[in-house]
Write an enzyme that holds these catalytic residues in place. Structure first.
Site, PDB file in Angstrom:
ATOM      1  CB  CYS A 116      -0.948   0.001   1.185  1.00  0.00           C
ATOM      2  SG  CYS A 116      -2.296  -1.174   0.979  1.00  0.00           S
ATOM      3  CG  HIS A 256      -3.028   3.847   2.319  1.00  0.00           C
ATOM      4  ND1 HIS A 256      -3.510   3.542   1.067  1.00  0.00           N
ATOM      5  CD2 HIS A 256      -3.018   2.684   3.030  1.00  0.00           C
ATOM      6  CE1 HIS A 256      -3.781   2.242   1.016  1.00  0.00           C
ATOM      7  NE2 HIS A 256      -3.496   1.707   2.182  1.00  0.00           N
ATOM      8  CG  ASN A 286      -6.543  -0.307   1.046  1.00  0.00           C
ATOM      9  OD1 ASN A 286      -5.952   0.204   0.089  1.00  0.00           O
ATOM     10  ND2 ASN A 286      -5.906  -0.822   2.078  1.00  0.00           N
TER      11      ASN A 286
HETATM   12  C1  LIG Z   1      -9.821  -5.706   9.546  1.00  0.00           C
HETATM   13  C2  LIG Z   1     -10.374  -4.747  10.584  1.00  0.00           C
HETATM   14  C3  LIG Z   1     -11.424  -3.845   9.947  1.00  0.00           C
HETATM   15  C4  LIG Z   1     -11.048  -5.556  11.672  1.00  0.00           C
HETATM   16  O1  LIG Z   1     -11.529  -4.687  12.668  1.00  0.00           O
HETATM   17  P1  LIG Z   1     -11.265  -4.987  14.208  1.00  0.00           P
HETATM   18  O2  LIG Z   1     -11.969  -3.949  14.974  1.00  0.00           O
HETATM   19  O3  LIG Z   1      -9.766  -5.114  14.387  1.00  0.00           O
HETATM   20  O4  LIG Z   1     -11.969  -6.340  14.389  1.00  0.00           O
HETATM   21  P2  LIG Z   1     -11.357  -7.709  14.926  1.00  0.00           P
HETATM   22  O5  LIG Z   1     -10.409  -8.282  13.925  1.00  0.00           O
HETATM   23  O6  LIG Z   1     -10.863  -7.486  16.330  1.00  0.00           O
HETATM   24  O7  LIG Z   1     -12.632  -8.544  14.977  1.00  0.00           O
HETATM   25  C5  LIG Z   1     -13.665  -8.287  15.920  1.00  0.00           C
HETATM   26  C6  LIG Z   1     -14.763  -9.264  15.680  1.00  0.00           C
HETATM   27  O8  LIG Z   1     -15.437  -8.937  14.444  1.00  0.00           O
HETATM   28  C7  LIG Z   1     -15.467 -10.083  13.608  1.00  0.00           C
HETATM   29  N1  LIG Z   1     -15.405  -9.666  12.234  1.00  0.00           N
HETATM   30  C8  LIG Z   1     -14.326  -9.601  11.409  1.00  0.00           C
HETATM   31  N2  LIG Z   1     -14.696  -9.173  10.186  1.00  0.00           N
HETATM   32  C9  LIG Z   1     -16.035  -8.958  10.256  1.00  0.00           C
HETATM   33  C10 LIG Z   1     -16.985  -8.523   9.333  1.00  0.00           C
HETATM   34  N3  LIG Z   1     -16.661  -8.176   8.061  1.00  0.00           N
HETATM   35  N4  LIG Z   1     -18.254  -8.385   9.720  1.00  0.00           N
HETATM   36  C11 LIG Z   1     -18.629  -8.712  10.965  1.00  0.00           C
HETATM   37  N5  LIG Z   1     -17.765  -9.155  11.894  1.00  0.00           N
HETATM   38  C12 LIG Z   1     -16.484  -9.273  11.541  1.00  0.00           C
HETATM   39  C13 LIG Z   1     -14.272 -10.901  14.028  1.00  0.00           C
HETATM   40  O9  LIG Z   1     -14.429 -12.251  13.666  1.00  0.00           O
HETATM   41  C14 LIG Z   1     -14.275 -10.703  15.520  1.00  0.00           C
HETATM   42  O10 LIG Z   1     -15.224 -11.537  16.099  1.00  0.00           O
HETATM   43  P3  LIG Z   1     -14.906 -12.301  17.471  1.00  0.00           P
HETATM   44  O11 LIG Z   1     -14.665 -11.201  18.470  1.00  0.00           O
HETATM   45  O12 LIG Z   1     -16.124 -13.109  17.698  1.00  0.00           O
HETATM   46  O13 LIG Z   1     -13.667 -13.093  17.199  1.00  0.00           O
HETATM   47  C15 LIG Z   1      -9.253  -3.898  11.212  1.00  0.00           C
HETATM   48  O14 LIG Z   1      -8.452  -4.690  12.019  1.00  0.00           O
HETATM   49  C16 LIG Z   1      -8.410  -3.193  10.196  1.00  0.00           C
HETATM   50  O15 LIG Z   1      -8.856  -2.338   9.476  1.00  0.00           O
HETATM   51  N6  LIG Z   1      -7.099  -3.546  10.166  1.00  0.00           N
HETATM   52  C17 LIG Z   1      -6.199  -2.943   9.218  1.00  0.00           C
HETATM   53  C18 LIG Z   1      -6.381  -3.594   7.887  1.00  0.00           C
HETATM   54  C19 LIG Z   1      -5.765  -2.818   6.809  1.00  0.00           C
HETATM   55  O16 LIG Z   1      -5.918  -1.632   6.750  1.00  0.00           O
HETATM   56  N7  LIG Z   1      -5.087  -3.503   5.896  1.00  0.00           N
HETATM   57  C20 LIG Z   1      -4.437  -2.886   4.812  1.00  0.00           C
HETATM   58  C21 LIG Z   1      -3.249  -2.163   5.317  1.00  0.00           C
HETATM   59  S1  LIG Z   1      -2.634  -1.060   4.171  1.00  0.00           S
END
Ligand SMILES: CC(C)(COP(=O)(O)OP(=O)(O)OC[C@H]1O[C@@H](n2cnc3c(N)ncnc32)[C@H](O)[C@@H]1OP(=O)(O)O)[C@@H](O)C(=O)NCCC(=O)NCCS
Length: 332
Positions: A116, A256, A286
């Site tokens: 990214c 970004h 993204n």
């Molecule tokens: C991926 C992301 C949105 C997840 O959000 P989060 O707040 O960290 O959520 P978590 O991973 O802690 O998951 C929380 C819960 O939601 C659930 N969950 C994950 N994706 C889900 C979705 N699309 N819809 C509903 N629930 C979801 C998980 O399974 C978890 O459930 P659990 O508590 O029963 O295990 C976040 O971590 C993120 O944006 N990370 C950076 C990713 C990124 O930007 N990547 C590119 C980098 S350039």
């Protein structure tokens, strides 16, 4: 002789027509609009549906938009840098094909891959070539067909990514406008937290890698989130301090578009008012190498000559950094 700086003199962009909304994603994986919106800020993303088109299609469209709007003769382009994490093929370079297709037949071209951060790093590279005095028109394209590597059964990644691309032209400037400073970093500690495990030389493609979905992008979202928030904010803060800029001096933050919460954290650290933070993540998600040029493309009319712009990115690898740019033109 005046010092040469490297300025962006034109912008182009392209996103495919097909809209993949949160509502449609609700029918594909166990998720819902409210969860996606509050956790990421994304409402919809664009998808390049045509099976026979790769990232080069997005790149060519974005470059052609720039060439047409800025009325540039493609034969004058000296080089094309193609920032992408989803090249058409492992070999040959996508940028080479794109350069030929847009008629930049006097240019040389290559791909630059830093996940990214590809476009941000590409800005540094493009600017350095221009500042060296060796090349006068350097076309930097950032585009990714993320739908080609997304696993649409993995709800933690398929909600985030979309397809799209943008292009900017770097040219010499003699008024001190353009790229002022950069702070670029990388850390291999990130290698396992955001990756496509197979298809490279480490784990070549096999029946098993396909069966195990190892050609899709996999991430440890929580870890990536933590690193992204800290590093994008740190890098942007450092660039401000190093250039004696206060939050009042900054006209725009171009971050970004990974996650609205990461953007808010970066803006918060710089104590920037919301109106200065350029965001279009709700429309495109993204798009990896496409996010920064697509922000410039969407908000081009608002950018004024002399505006102080801070760009910041974070990506797999890990890779990250920030660039301080003075905008060089008023859009007519
Ligand atoms: C991926 C992301 C949105 C997840 O959000 P989060 O707040 O960290 O959520 P978590 O991973 O802690 O998951 C929380 C819960 O939601 C659930 N969950 C994950 N994706 C889900 C979705 N699309 N819809 C509903 N629930 C979801 C998980 O399974 C978890 O459930 P659990 O508590 O029963 O295990 C976040 O971590 C993120 O944006 N990370 C950076 C990713 C990124 O930007 N990547 C590119 C980098 S350039």
């Amino acid at each position: 002789m005046n010092t040469i700086t490297a300025a962006i003199t034109a912008v182009g962009g392209y996103v495919p027509d097909f809209v993949l909304s949160n509502k449609v994603l609700e029918t594909m994986v166990e998720t819902n609009d409210e969860w996606i919106t509050t956790r990421t800020g994304i409402k919809e993303r664009r998808i390049l549906k045509d099976a026979d088109k790769g990232t080069s299609y997005l790149a060519i469209k974005a470059a052609q938009d720039l060439i047409e709007k800025a009325n540039i003769d493609p034969l004058e382009i000296d080089m094309v840098i193609m920032a992408t994490a989803t090249p058409d093929m492992m070999v040959a370079s996508t940028g080479v094909y794109v350069a030929t297709e847009i008629g930049a037949t006097n240019a040389f071209a290559y791909d630059l891959q830093a996940a990214c951060s590809s476009f941000l790093y590409g800005m540094s590279t493009a600017a350095a070539y221009v500042q060296s005095g060796r090349y006068k028109k350097v076309l930097l394209i950032g585009a990714d067909k993320m739908s080609s590597i997304v696993d649409y059964t993995d709800r933690a990644t398929c909600i985030i990514f979309g397809d799209g691309g943008g292009a900017v032209l770097f040219e010499p400037n003699y008024e001190g406008l353009g790229l002022q400073d950069e702070y670029l970093r990388s850390d291999g500690v990130g290698r396992d937290f955001l990756k496509i495990p197979a298809g490279g030389s480490l784990i070549p493609a096999s029946e098993d890698t396909v069966k195990n979905r190892q050609h899709n992008i996999m991430q440890d979202g929580k870890t990536v989130f933590k690193y992204a928030v800290t590093n994008m904010a740190d890098a942007s803060e450092l660039i401000l301090k190093r250039n004696n800029l206060t939050n009042q001096d900054v006209d725009w933050l171009v971050p970004h578009q990974a996650n609205k919460r990461i953007i808010d954290a970066t803006a918060g650290r710089l104590e920037l008012e919301e109106s200065k933070v350029l965001v279009n993540i709700e429309k495109y998600g993204n798009t990896t190498s496409g996010t920064l040029p697509l922000v410039l493309y969407d908000f081009e009319k608002q950018l004024k000559k002399g505006d102080n712009i801070i760009l910041a990115a974070f990506g797999g690898g890990f890779t990250w950094g920030s660039i301080y740019l003075k905008w060089a033109y008023d859009k007519k």
